[in-house]
Enzyme design. Structure first.
Site, PDB file in Angstrom:
ATOM      1  N   PRO A   2       0.824  -1.206   0.000  1.00  0.00           N
ATOM      2  CA  PRO A   2       0.000   0.000   0.000  1.00  0.00           C
ATOM      3  C   PRO A   2       0.862   1.261   0.000  1.00  0.00           C
ATOM      4  O   PRO A   2       1.857   1.342   0.728  1.00  0.00           O
ATOM      5  CB  PRO A   2      -0.791  -0.126   1.307  1.00  0.00           C
ATOM      6  CG  PRO A   2      -0.802  -1.585   1.600  1.00  0.00           C
ATOM      7  CD  PRO A   2       0.511  -2.112   1.115  1.00  0.00           C
ATOM      8  N   GLU A   3       0.488   2.230  -0.834  1.00  0.00           N
ATOM      9  CA  GLU A   3       1.219   3.496  -0.878  1.00  0.00           C
ATOM     10  C   GLU A   3       0.476   4.524  -0.025  1.00  0.00           C
ATOM     11  O   GLU A   3      -0.558   4.231   0.582  1.00  0.00           O
ATOM     12  CB  GLU A   3       1.401   3.923  -2.325  1.00  0.00           C
ATOM     13  CG  GLU A   3       2.115   2.840  -3.130  1.00  0.00           C
ATOM     14  CD  GLU A   3       2.757   3.321  -4.425  1.00  0.00           C
ATOM     15  OE1 GLU A   3       3.087   4.512  -4.537  1.00  0.00           O
ATOM     16  OE2 GLU A   3       2.938   2.482  -5.331  1.00  0.00           O
ATOM     17  N   ARG A 295      12.775  -3.141  -6.102  1.00  0.00           N
ATOM     18  CA  ARG A 295      11.448  -3.162  -6.708  1.00  0.00           C
ATOM     19  C   ARG A 295      11.573  -2.944  -8.208  1.00  0.00           C
ATOM     20  O   ARG A 295      12.530  -2.324  -8.695  1.00  0.00           O
ATOM     21  CB  ARG A 295      10.543  -2.072  -6.104  1.00  0.00           C
ATOM     22  CG  ARG A 295      10.353  -2.151  -4.604  1.00  0.00           C
ATOM     23  CD  ARG A 295       9.602  -3.400  -4.156  1.00  0.00           C
ATOM     24  NE  ARG A 295       8.261  -3.449  -4.721  1.00  0.00           N
ATOM     25  CZ  ARG A 295       7.218  -2.801  -4.204  1.00  0.00           C
ATOM     26  NH1 ARG A 295       7.358  -2.036  -3.139  1.00  0.00           N
ATOM     27  NH2 ARG A 295       6.034  -2.918  -4.748  1.00  0.00           N
TER      28      ARG A 295
END
Length: 305
Positions: A2-3, A295
């Site tokens: 989640p950002e 990432r």
């Protein structure tokens, strides 16, 4: 993972339906039994998000700190109020006072759960359950879940970079610009560094760099001041949109039909994210993917020379 916008929306959900209420706190899984006992039966006084971390304040200056990490998620049951007018219109949370089940993590969706018996029995590895008479929130898979005091809270906040959802001051912008431009590290890595700026994750990193036409390998110290301030301004705009809608919509200049498609389908929502091998929407060059800061990073080698 989640950002920032997702964590702010979760905090808003707690603000709508839990703050001001006495809360029964338990750990069905058992791993948080001691922490749950510290705050069980206390009134929740505040819900706050900073970047990817959320802090729930209870009576007696006790704070519950949660970092969802990659796998964490909240399940809400019972009375779930709309967070914003936009999210109510989009159906991501539901109308005020509606009894339903919603999962909030990287994305939000209504769950098929039998609520004929309330509260529902915990299912699976629920680290902590927070319950009022009308609403229940179950936490699963967080990276961090702990009860802290105000001194510990201050120490955590000191480590975090500025978050424009909580501080849009000139000082916050200046702090971001100074931290970004002080380092030789690649800007694509710095935007993921939560001590530089709080809340940006993999999607927003790729999209912001494309929107800025900035090569992700550019050292922070070679990013101009104007470029750095433009990145901050873009993050202010995108974060606000994400909080209001619950969606990471990063393509702009869309007409009403295109925007509706983008909100409904991730494939129509982004410039470069998860579009490796596909033609750039601007120049036609194939989008590439590489690993940066552990990432996947998506970018256009022509537009972001």
């Amino acid at each position: 993972m989640p950002e920032g916008h997702s964590v702010h929306r979760i905090a808003l959900q707690f603000e709508r339906d839990f703050v001001g209420h006495l809360v029964a706190v338990s750990s069905p899984q058992g791993r948080f039994a001691a922490g749950a006992a510290e705050i069980d039966g206390l009134r929740m006084l505040e819900a706050r998000a900073v970047g990817k971390q959320m802090f729930l304040r209870f009576e007696h200056d006790k704070w519950l700190r949660i970092h969802l990490g990659i796998y964490g998620a909240w399940d809400f049951f019972g009375t779930i109020s709309a967070i914003t007018a936009e999210s109510e219109a989009l159906g991501s949370i539901g109308a005020p006072r509606l009894r339903r089940a919603v999962r909030m993590a990287e994305t939000e969706h209504t769950k098929d759960t039998d609520l004929s018996t309330f509260p529902p029995e915990p299912v699976g590895a629920v680290r902590v359950r927070l319950a009022t008479e009308e609403s229940v929130a179950d936490l699963r898979g967080p990276t961090a879940c702990e009860v802290i005091d105000p001194v510990q809270l201050a120490a955590v906040l000191e480590r975090l970079g500025p978050d424009p959802a909580t501080d849009r001051s000139q000082a916050a912008e200046d702090r971001f610009v100074t931290r970004l431009r002080a380092k030789p590290t690649a800007v694509g890595q710095l935007l993921m560094d939560q001590s530089v700026v709080a809340g940006i994750g993999n999607v927003y990193r790729a999209e912001m760099l494309f929107r800025a036409r900035l090569n992700p390998h550019t050292p922070g110290k070679k990013v101009t001041e104007d470029q750095a301030r433009a990145l901050w301004a873009d993050w202010v705009q995108l974060l606000d949109l994400g909080i209001r809608t619950g969606q990471m919509l990063t393509m702009d200049g869309l007409d009403a039909e295109a925007q509706a498609l983008a909100l409904a389908n991730r494939e129509d929502r982004h410039w470069v994210y998860k579009r490796e091998g596909l033609p750039c929407r601007v120049c036609g060059t194939h989008i590439v993917v590489e690993v940066m800061a552990a990432r996947k990073l998506y970018w256009c080698p022509f537009c972001q020379k």
